[in-house]
Design a protein around this motif. Structure first.
Motif, short mmCIF file in Angstrom:
data_model
loop_
_atom_site.label_atom_id
_atom_site.label_comp_id
_atom_site.label_asym_id
_atom_site.label_seq_id
_atom_site.Cartn_x
_atom_site.Cartn_y
_atom_site.Cartn_z
N GLU A 271 -8.94 -7.40 5.26
CA GLU A 271 -9.89 -6.74 4.37
C GLU A 271 -10.08 -5.27 4.74
OE1 GLU A 271 -12.39 -8.32 7.78
OE2 GLU A 271 -10.68 -8.99 6.60
N LEU A 272 -9.73 -4.91 5.98
CA LEU A 272 -9.87 -3.52 6.41
C LEU A 272 -8.82 -2.61 5.78
CD1 LEU A 272 -10.75 -4.15 10.14
CD2 LEU A 272 -12.24 -3.09 8.46
N LEU A 273 -7.85 -3.20 5.09
CA LEU A 273 -6.85 -2.41 4.35
C LEU A 273 -7.34 -2.03 2.96
CD1 LEU A 273 -3.59 -4.35 5.34
CD2 LEU A 273 -4.20 -2.03 6.04
N ASP A 274 -8.57 -2.40 2.61
CA ASP A 274 -9.13 -2.11 1.30
C ASP A 274 -9.79 -0.73 1.31
OD1 ASP A 274 -10.41 -1.99 -1.11
OD2 ASP A 274 -11.60 -3.81 -0.85
N PRO A 275 -9.16 0.28 0.72
CA PRO A 275 -9.72 1.65 0.76
C PRO A 275 -11.03 1.78 0.00
CG PRO A 275 -7.84 1.55 -0.73
CD PRO A 275 -7.90 0.24 -0.02
N SER A 276 -11.30 0.90 -0.94
CA SER A 276 -12.57 0.97 -1.67
C SER A 276 -13.76 0.65 -0.76
CB SER A 276 -12.56 0.03 -2.87
OG SER A 276 -12.53 -1.34 -2.46
N ARG A 277 -13.48 -0.06 0.35
CA ARG A 277 -14.54 -0.43 1.29
C ARG A 277 -14.50 0.41 2.56
NH1 ARG A 277 -14.20 -6.74 2.28
NH2 ARG A 277 -16.05 -6.23 3.54
N TYR A 278 -13.30 0.74 3.02
CA TYR A 278 -13.18 1.40 4.32
C TYR A 278 -12.51 2.77 4.25
CZ TYR A 278 -14.67 -3.13 5.98
OH TYR A 278 -15.40 -4.28 6.18
N GLY A 279 -12.31 3.27 3.05
CA GLY A 279 -11.89 4.64 2.86
C GLY A 279 -10.64 5.05 3.61
N ILE A 280 -10.74 6.20 4.26
CA ILE A 280 -9.58 6.79 4.93
C ILE A 280 -9.04 5.90 6.05
CG2 ILE A 280 -10.92 8.11 6.63
CD1 ILE A 280 -8.95 10.38 6.25
N PHE A 281 -9.91 5.10 6.66
CA PHE A 281 -9.43 4.24 7.75
C PHE A 281 -8.39 3.24 7.24
CE2 PHE A 281 -9.54 0.39 10.35
CZ PHE A 281 -9.23 0.93 11.59
N SER A 282 -8.55 2.76 6.01
CA SER A 282 -7.58 1.82 5.45
C SER A 282 -6.19 2.45 5.39
CB SER A 282 -8.02 1.36 4.06
OG SER A 282 -9.23 0.64 4.13
N TRP A 283 -6.14 3.72 4.97
CA TRP A 283 -4.87 4.43 4.94
C TRP A 283 -4.31 4.59 6.35
CZ3 TRP A 283 -4.54 9.74 6.73
CH2 TRP A 283 -3.25 10.28 6.63
N GLN A 284 -5.17 4.91 7.31
CA GLN A 284 -4.73 5.05 8.69
C GLN A 284 -4.17 3.74 9.23
OE1 GLN A 284 -8.69 7.07 9.89
NE2 GLN A 284 -7.22 7.76 11.41
N LEU A 285 -4.89 2.65 8.98
CA LEU A 285 -4.46 1.34 9.46
C LEU A 285 -3.13 0.95 8.83
CD1 LEU A 285 -5.25 -1.14 11.18
CD2 LEU A 285 -6.42 -2.05 9.16
N PHE A 286 -2.99 1.21 7.55
CA PHE A 286 -1.74 0.91 6.84
C PHE A 286 -0.58 1.72 7.42
CE2 PHE A 286 1.25 2.22 3.51
CZ PHE A 286 1.74 0.99 3.11
N SER A 287 -0.82 3.03 7.64
CA SER A 287 0.26 3.92 8.07
C SER A 287 0.62 3.74 9.54
CB SER A 287 -0.16 5.38 7.83
OG SER A 287 -0.43 5.62 6.48
N HIS A 288 -0.38 3.66 10.40
CA HIS A 288 -0.12 3.63 11.84
C HIS A 288 0.30 2.25 12.32
CE1 HIS A 288 -1.42 5.31 16.02
NE2 HIS A 288 -0.37 4.53 16.12
N LYS A 289 -0.28 1.22 11.76
CA LYS A 289 0.03 -0.14 12.23
C LYS A 289 1.02 -0.87 11.33
CE LYS A 289 -2.54 -0.21 15.93
NZ LYS A 289 -1.95 -0.30 17.29
N LEU A 290 0.62 -1.12 10.08
CA LEU A 290 1.47 -1.97 9.22
C LEU A 290 2.83 -1.33 8.96
CD1 LEU A 290 1.70 -4.58 7.69
CD2 LEU A 290 0.65 -3.48 5.70
N MET A 291 2.84 -0.04 8.61
CA MET A 291 4.12 0.61 8.36
C MET A 291 4.97 0.67 9.64
SD MET A 291 4.70 1.52 5.21
CE MET A 291 5.79 2.95 5.19
N ARG A 292 4.33 0.96 10.77
CA ARG A 292 5.08 1.00 12.05
C ARG A 292 5.71 -0.35 12.33
NH1 ARG A 292 4.07 3.70 16.97
NH2 ARG A 292 3.22 5.39 15.71
#
Length: 377
Positions: A271-292
């Motif tokens: 749920e932390l990947l939901d930008p509507s709830r967690y904003g810029i952090f969701s993008w960070q989590l997606f880019s730094h962790k999931l994409m990596r």
């Protein structure tokens, strides 16, 4: 999707992960900067928790290092949390009881997080600092890492890693570690880090209330902070120093365990990947962790698609395929015989992504690595 599209999409994803994301962070940091209102005179009550399992050869050194910490003794509580150690570890810790060292012991093997939870239940500090036996702290390390908590918006703080060889020099992975620390510094400036150094980090007590024993405590603590509306930052002044693992296989196995546990934590907090709830952090989590953690699959698709395209004879694809083959050839060389730090990068790049691929396989097989054994350093 056509073969050229598959190839270029994979390349773009790889480039974005390692270069595009840091560049985006850097550009954002030029106009968006969240300062940490740290106070070097801030001295909250602190509990230092050190987790151990069968560490009789190293625990005395950690205790000596801990006793050398420069922090008011009436505001520092030290707990060694033993995960049912079967050697002399517990006896060594107990022999220092008169010096303010407390032992908390799990009656059976439950894993690192289980031992930490037992210690948290006994802790009296407002800030809880976590470390391990292999990590040495500087005398003012606690003072430095808790200074950021003077800022009410900070939920957790990560140290920076320093890997050293037996002769005191930086290990061969220095460039990769510096890259990670650079990313964390940028993330701290614009919002929050996406991961903490598990060997030395600190958190507010309230952030530690939700403490699952089957997820990595460092990553989960950061996610708990974000969920609570707080952020995590990396403090370059707080340093955790530990020796490099002596054998390459041991280091590879450590990476696999760490990544497998990280994937588990991410999957439990999607749920932390939901930008509507967690904003810029969701993008960070997606880019730094999931994409990596998807890079091994991007590499595989890029290689297979490139091979098919190279066979058709277009020069650009033949050159790209030769470049990939050169990368893999460099990555399989004996790193001990390579002179020059830059030439070692392909080796570590491929080792990391091999570990990620193995970690995914273990995750899908249901392996979670709750318990651990000390690494040889």
């Amino acid at each position: 999707m056509s073969m050229p599209a598959l190839f270029w999409a994979s390349i773009v994803c790889i480039v974005y992960t390692y270069f595009g994301y840091p560049l985006a962070l850097y550009l954002m940091a030029l106009s968006r900067r969240q300062e940490v209102r740290a106070d070097p005179d801030y001295l909250p009550k602190v509990t230092l928790i050190v987790t151990v399992h069968n560490e009789q050869d190293r625990v005395e050194g950690k205790i000596i290092n801990t006793l050398g910490i420069d922090y008011p003794r009436d505001r520092l509580e030290v707990i060694f949390a033993s995960d049912a150690s079967e050697d002399a570890t517990d006896a060594i810790v107990q022999s220092h009881g008169h010096e303010g060292i407390t032992l908390v012991r799990s009656p059976g093997r439950g894993g690192k997080e289980n031992a930490q939870k037992l210690a948290i239940d006994h802790a009296r500090g407002d800030i809880i600092v976590f470390s391990d036996v292999a990590t040495m702290l500087e005398p003012d390390g606690i003072r430095k890492i808790v200074a950021a908590f003077a800022d009410p918006g900070i939920g957790c703080v990560s140290s920076e890693d320093r890997f050293v060889n037996p002769d005191g020099s930086l290990s061969g992975e220095g460039a990769y570690v510096r890259y990670e620390m650079f990313l964390r510094s940028l993330e701290s400036r614009i919002n929050s880090v996406v991961g903490l150094s598990g060997s030395f980090f600190a958190a507010r007590r309230e952030v530690c209330r939700n403490w699952p024993t089957n997820l990595p405590s460092d990553f989960n603590t950061l996610l708990n902070s974000v969920r609570a509306g707080l952020r995590g930052v990396s403090d370059s002044a707080s340093v955790g120093i530990y020796a490099n693992i002596r054998d390459e296989q041991g280091e590879f196995d450590r990476k696999v365990r760490t990544i497998t546990r990280g994937i588990s934590a991410l999957m439990a907090n999607l749920e932390l990947l939901d930008p509507s709830r967690y904003g810029i952090f969701s993008w960070q989590l997606f880019s730094h962790k999931l994409m990596r953690w998807c890079v091994p699959w991007f590499l595989a698709v890029a290689f297979c698609a490139n091979l098919a395209l190279a066979v058709k004879g277009r020069r650009i694809y033949r050159l790209a395929f030769l470049a990939q083959c050169a990368l893999y050839a460099l990555g399989t060389m004996d790193v001990t015989k390579i002179r020059g730090g830059a030439l070692k990068i392909p080796y570590y790049f491929l080792q990391v992504n091999k570990a990620i691929a193995v970690a995914w396989l273990k995750y899908f097989k249901g392996e979670r690595f709750v318990t651990w054994s000390p690494s040889k350093r």
